[in-house]
Design a protein around this motif. Structure first.
Motif: not given
Ligand code: ADP
Ligand code: MG
Lengths: 595, 395
Positions: B37-38, B44, B66-67, B69-70
């Motif tokens: 939850h942003r 997301v 990037s982004g 979910g890895k």
């Molecule tokens: N603590 C968090 N709160 C809100 N959104 C998050 C948080 N961590 C990651 N996200 C969101 O979840 C998605 C996946 O993030 P992330 O797993 O870090 O991607 P990656 O490692 O593939 O670059 C992104 O859109 C990121 O903005």
């Protein structure tokens, strides 16, 4: 795939209850239990006294009792008391905001900035505790015997050939009282305004000046609106501080016959027999009302404005060149430090060394006798010193570790409940320290705790009272430790407790040490809780200073104040040296802000 | 240590090829879902119904932009993030199950992890950093020093044992982090873009060493990266992730040569593409007829479920194209003009304009052709693939 998952679900449903229980056990570690206990204890210390205050307003000894509410109108000299408080708090707030804002602007926006002085300014109340400062100024500027008055008279009489024997200034007066309030209020404004100015991109100002607006027009149209939130916060902080400040009006106000709420509350509780609890509580309500009003106006300011608070990093700061005014600006700042810290210390030292209080210092016969008296001969003072030092060491250590646990807990759980608990623990002290101290008297001095006149009640009160400051320091320290560092420890198989002791705590050490030092200084110089909770059985330095003041033995008074000041100064200077070397001045800045 | 290394080496040999015999999978992720939850209240879907197995001794790479979910997936497996629903099993032991309300904290999962920032503890020497996991797991004191030195030797910097992280280069810090991760001989090591902070030369070197070490020690690795070269070089299997979903998983050769979607084809390499629609469903020989702007093409089908009228992309790798002046006999060929010719060291690149499109052709050791030359571009039928389009809006 989906089929096998369904099968899994069916199987797992059979062991539902069992697994829940197991999971429960697996996630509860000794450390989580410990930190929950610590947090619950802090919340109890904060909330219970306040709860007792609220209950006592309407209920006592098993029946309804509205005497406290009735006393809100039934008090001798109530209107004078309220008017006095409002005048002192508001006028000193206005002057302090002006002075503090100007000095912040000088240091943040002009070329008159001075490194060490910038760092030292916010630390003035820590270098010289208010009780010592108030006494120092009384010794300097009292009508007849004031040392500084004597110097002024010597000059005036010499120049005009007059023969003045008193004045020209008198600290025991309205201006004198407000003057000392201002000295101790300015650092708060300075801290908040500096932070506010740092957040305003100076290119906004440049833009305005490029567009043809002059320096003053730019300040009025661009700089000022941008720092309005900081101004609002300053005023709120000063009202909060001023309403609860006891030491300064107890020393100066008494001589000037100007009584304010905080002093009357303490008098009703400790110097009246039997203690007049209902009247004191009624006055507490006025304090809460005053602070509440300030909160209300501050939130109005925050809600109304769209302020150009530009967040983030890497603003370019262009410093305005003051030219010939640079010296003037610098002397304003240096002048403040001299007035707030240096002069009162000189006053204290001279009177202590002279052996008694007189404007005619016997320069050739200065002795350390009064220091020997307070440090070695006077048993009560010795006990008070020992108690205060022990309270400082224990209180600061327990307080800062507890605050660190709380900070990490909030940082890890982030939202909702954690933030609520955090706010709960900080709220009571944020309402009013003097009301919280009264709450401690109600909550712990009688049954079932029976802590009246003990070391423990003071320790608990200090913890609750200074937790917001400890928290600000610990939060700043915790935020500097990257999340991945503690996660790496968890992954390595370390329990939560091990992670705390081996990773988080050592990495927060510099910031926590700074917090510890500030807490220690606050606690040994405390008078708010001590005036209400200390007694002849558990004397502390602040309380002893008041007693000696009543007894009018000024050399001892000066010597004792000087000892308190020296201990505070040594701790703060060590802190400054340590943090400067480690380059963590930033965290010290941040942590004094909660003060 | 030595005996354990021997054991795991056996496991590796067994695990890398087959599905692991009767050994349990090191990781089993089932139907995992995680939303964030942003601050602005938007939700997301960081992980969207993921299933994933890692076999003993296997090196699995999670690859995606990037982004996507890895990191979140990795952190869920580590226990640093709590998924919404689904289950995770590590070495046959459930560590997360939303139905049972089970969450095992990270310190009980017996895994190692290397963070993107390395997360070395600045107040500890290299020795103390590496010894920490052993101390936390109550390894007898006597053997700790020996194992720490063993690990340091393995990562090639035994001389740095008393240094502090602040006194090391990025590459050295990376090696300490690696030593810390392998010292406790865990069967699973998680990597979150560990090589993204070191410069290109060091990265290549570390990649080779990492690969050697994994094959030798035999731990299973789950490795996150957005760099497809890195993924190809390291992985037994690559899982390609898009918006929280695994869209394809297979050997590097599989995903490169037999992508199931245009997204995968583009992500793991360079493509020549034609848009088209299916005119006859996938036949018994695994081919499908696609109508494109260049006429009907028989392409290898990436799916048995293509229906008539489905929009698909026809993708061809540049290195599978051949150029000739004379018309070739191959069934799939187009004529065009050379628009650009580039010498790129290891190979040459020709940009060929065919109608409205440009195609790339790569070859090794051939002469550059002159711009403007009319040429034929041909490709063998087995290298022409029809794939689904996951995101039709993308150009
Ligand atoms: N603590 C968090 N709160 C809100 N959104 C998050 C948080 N961590 C990651 N996200 C969101 O979840 C998605 C996946 O993030 P992330 O797993 O870090 O991607 P990656 O490692 O593939 O670059 C992104 O859109 C990121 O903005
Ligand atoms: Mg990531």
């Amino acid at each position: 795939m989906s089929q096998s998952t369904t099968a899994n679900n069916a199987a797992s449903n059979g062991v539902h209850g069992f697994s829940r229980a197991r999971q429960f056990r697996e996630n509860i570690t000794p450390f989580t239990v410990l930190s929950s206990l610590v947090i619950a204890f802090l919340a109890f210390l904060a909330i219970y006294p306040l709860y007792r205050v609220a209950v006592r307003m309407v209920y006592n000894n098993g029946q309804f009792d509205f005497k406290p509410l009735a006393s809100m109108v039934d008090q001798p000299g109530l209107s004078v008391l309220l008017v006095n408080t409002v005048i002192v708090v508001l006028i000193s707030a206005v002057i302090s905001v002006l002075l503090g804002a100007i000095m912040a602007w000088i240091n943040e926006r002009t070329d008159a900035r001075m490194g060490v002085v910038t760092d030292a300014l916010p630390l003035v109340p820590f270098l010289l505790p208010p009780i010592a400062g108030a006494i120092g100024w009384a010794l300097l500027l009292s009508d007849r015997a004031g040392l500084l008055n004597a110097v002024f008279r010597w000059i005036i009489n010499g120049v005009f050939g007059t023969s003045m024997t008193e004045g020209p200034l008198n600290i025991y007066s309205w201006p004198g009282l407000i003057f000392v309030y201002v000295i101790y209020s300015v650092p708060y404004v300075y801290m908040l305004m500096s932070a506010g100015l740092r957040n305003v991109d100076s290119s906004l100002e440049e833009q305005s000046r490029v567009c043809g607006a002059g320096l003053f027009r730019t300040m009025r149209r661009v700089t000022l609106p941008a720092v309005i939130p900081s101004l609002g916060a300053s005023v709120l902080l000063l009202v909060w501080f001023g309403m609860s400040l006891f030491s300064v009006p107890a020393i100066i106000g008494q001589g000037a016959k100007i009584e304010v709420l905080a002093v009357r509350i303490v008098r009703l509780l400790t110097f009246t027999y039997p203690a007049d609890v209902p009247r004191a509580l009624a006055l507490c309500l006025f304090v809460i009302l005053g602070v509440g009003t300030a909160y209300y106006f501050q939130s109005r300011i925050l809600r109304k404005g769209r302020h150009a608070t530009v967040g983030g990093k890497g603003h370019k700061v262009t410093r305005i060149e003051l030219g010939p005014w640079k010296r003037v600006a610098q002397s304003v700042v240096v002048g403040y430090i001299v007035i707030a810290a240096v002069l009162p210390m000189v006053g204290l030292l001279l009177v202590a060394l002279n052996g008694f209080w007189t404007p005619n210092i016997r320069w050739t016969q200065l002795t350390l006798d009064s220091f020997r008296h307070v440090l070695i001969e006077d048993q009560i003072t010795k006990t008070a010193l020992r108690n205060s030092l022990m309270l400082g060491v224990f209180g600061a250590s327990i307080g800062i570790v507890a605050a660190a646990i709380l900070a990490l807990f909030v940082q890890r759980s982030g939202k909702g409940a954690a933030m609520f608990i955090d706010a709960t623990i900080k709220l009571p002290a944020a309402i009013s320290t003097i009301v919280l101290a009264v709450g401690f008297l109600l909550a712990f001095s009688g049954p079932p705790f029976n802590l009246n006149g003990t070391f423990l009640i003071l320790l608990l009160a200090y913890l609750a009272l200074y937790m917001p400051q400890a928290s600000v320091a610990a939060d700043a320290a915790a935020s500097q430790v990257g999340r991945e560092l503690s996660e790496a420890s968890q992954i390595s198989g370390a329990s939560a407790g091990r992670t705390f002791w081996k990773i988080s705590l050592p990495l927060m050490a510099a910031g926590l040490a700074a917090g510890w030092a500030l807490l220690f200084v606050r606690m040994i110089g405390d008078l708010t809780a001590s005036a209400i909770l200390a007694g002849t059985n558990n004397p502390v330095v602040g309380f002893r200073i008041l007693e000696v003041f009543e007894g009018a033995s000024y050399a001892s008074l000066a010597a004792l104040s000087m000892v308190l000041t020296l201990v505070s100064m040594i701790v703060i200077v060590i802190l400054l040296i340590l943090t400067r070397r480690r380059g963590t001045t930033r965290s010290v800045r941040v942590s004094t802000q909660g003060a | 240590m030595s005996t354990q290394v021997g054991n795991s080496a056996n496991m590796a040999a067994q695990g890398a090829g087959s599905a692991g015999g009767n050994k349990p999978n090191i990781v089993e992720v089932r139907s995992l879902i995680k939303h964030f939850h942003r601050e602005d209240k938007t939700v997301v879907p960081a992980i969207d119904t993921v299933d994933l197995d890692v076999h003993p001794g296997e090196f699995v790479v999670l690859l995606g932009p990037s982004g996507c979910g890895k990191t979140t997936l990795l952190r869920c497996i580590a226990g640093l993030e709590k998924p919404d629903t689904g289950s995770i099993q590590i070495q046959g032991k459930k560590v997360f199950d939303s139905d049972m309300g089970l969450v095992v904290p990270p310190e009980r999962r017996n895994i190692s992890m290397i963070f993107q920032s390395y997360a070395l503890w600045p107040h500890m020497s290299a020795f103390d950093n590496i010894a920490y996991p052993l101390q936390s797991r109550n390894v007898p004191k006597a053997s700790i020093a020996e194992r720490v030195h063993g690990a340091l030797k393995l990562v090639g910097i035994p001389e740095l044992v008393q240094q502090y992280p602040a006194q090391m280069s990025g590459g050295q810090q990376q090696r300490i982090a690696l030593a810390r991760a392998i010292v406790s001989n865990d069967d699973l090591v998680l990597f979150d873009e560990p090589l993204s902070n070191v410069d290109a030369k060091v990265r290549e070197q570390l990649r080779i060493e990492l690969l050697e070490m994994q094959r030798k020690l035999g731990f299973s690795a789950l490795y996150v990266t957005h760099d497809q070269t890195e993924a190809m070089a390291l992985a037994h299997r690559v899982a390609i992730i898009r918006q929280g979903k695994i869209v394809q998983i297979g050997s590097p050769r599989d995903v490169y040569e037999r992508p199931s979607s245009r997204y995968v084809a583009r992500f793991v390499g360079t493509t020549n593409e034609l848009n088209g629609s299916v005119v006859s469903p996938t036949g018994g020989d695994g081919t499908v007829r696609v109508s494109t702007e260049f006429g009907e093409i028989v392409a290898q089908s990436s799916s048995t479920s293509f229906k008539i009228g489905d929009k698909v992309a026809v993708v061809i790798r540049p290195e599978r194209c051949t150029l000739s002046i004379a018309e070739p006999t191959a069934p799939i060929k187009w004529s065009g003009t050379i628009e650009a010719a580039l010498f790129l060291g290891s190979h040459t690149e020709h940009v060929v304009r065919i109608g409205e499109r440009t195609f790339l052709e790569w070859s090794v050791g051939s002469e550059l052709r002159e711009v403007g030359t009319r040429v034929w571009l041909a490709v063998a039928p087995e290298h022409v693939r029809a794939v689904t389009i996951l995101d039709p809006t993308e150009k």
